[in-house]
Scaffold this motif. Sequence first.
Motif, PDB file in Angstrom:
ATOM      1  N   THR A 179      29.353  32.979 -44.611  1.00 51.86           N
ATOM      2  CA  THR A 179      29.439  31.754 -45.378  1.00 51.86           C
ATOM      3  C   THR A 179      30.766  31.665 -46.113  1.00 51.86           C
ATOM      4  OG1 THR A 179      27.058  31.830 -45.683  1.00 51.86           O
ATOM      5  CG2 THR A 179      28.308  30.334 -47.083  1.00 51.86           C
ATOM      6  N   ASN A 204      31.334  31.536 -49.979  1.00 53.33           N
ATOM      7  CA  ASN A 204      31.117  32.736 -50.794  1.00 53.33           C
ATOM      8  C   ASN A 204      32.416  33.411 -51.199  1.00 53.33           C
ATOM      9  OD1 ASN A 204      28.360  32.445 -50.654  1.00 53.33           O
ATOM     10  ND2 ASN A 204      28.088  33.955 -49.027  1.00 53.33           N
ATOM     11  N   TYR A 205      33.519  33.038 -50.563  1.00 54.64           N
ATOM     12  CA  TYR A 205      34.736  33.817 -50.698  1.00 54.64           C
ATOM     13  C   TYR A 205      35.838  33.091 -51.460  1.00 54.64           C
ATOM     14  CZ  TYR A 205      32.586  36.632 -47.086  1.00 54.64           C
ATOM     15  OH  TYR A 205      31.720  37.430 -46.380  1.00 54.64           O
ATOM     16  N   ARG A 257      35.822  30.115 -55.323  1.00 55.24           N
ATOM     17  CA  ARG A 257      34.925  29.767 -54.216  1.00 55.24           C
ATOM     18  C   ARG A 257      34.725  28.261 -54.103  1.00 55.24           C
ATOM     19  NH1 ARG A 257      29.541  32.805 -55.022  1.00 55.24           N
ATOM     20  NH2 ARG A 257      29.991  32.392 -57.196  1.00 55.24           N
TER      21      ARG A 257
END
Length: 126
Positions: free
Chosen positions: A28, A31-32, A53
Motif C-alpha cells: 500500500t 503507508n510510506y 504519507r
Amino acid sequence: QVQLVESGGGLVQAGGSLRLSCAASGRTFSNYPMGWFRQAPGKEREFVAGSTRTGISTYYTDSVKGRFTISRDNAKNIVYLQMSSLKPEDTGVYYCAAKRYDSGVISTKPNDYTYWGQGTQVTVSS
C-alpha cells in the motif's frame, strides 16, 4: 516490498522545467513517506524533497525551495517532483525512495529509506 520506477528525466536548458514521476507497486503506497534524492557525478547522494504519507506535509532542501514541488497521488500510487527554474547545479540522477517506518518526521537521510527506484537522469545545460 515496494517497487519504484522513476520517469520524466531529460535534457533541459537552464530556466526550464521538468516533472519527474515515480510509480509505485507492491504494498500500500499510502503507508510510506516518500522522498526524492539526487546524485551528481563524484558527489554523495543528497536529499531534495520529502513528503509525509498523506502529502499534507512536505520538506525541501534549501537549494530547491521555491523552485521544486513534491506531490503525491495515493489513488494512483505516484509521487511527483515538479522542477522549475532549473539550474546547471540541479544536474544529476534523481531517485525516489520510500521510507518503511513513519516516524512522523520527514527524514533527509538516505539510510532511513528502504526502497529505491533505479533513477532518472536530469541534465540542465547553461
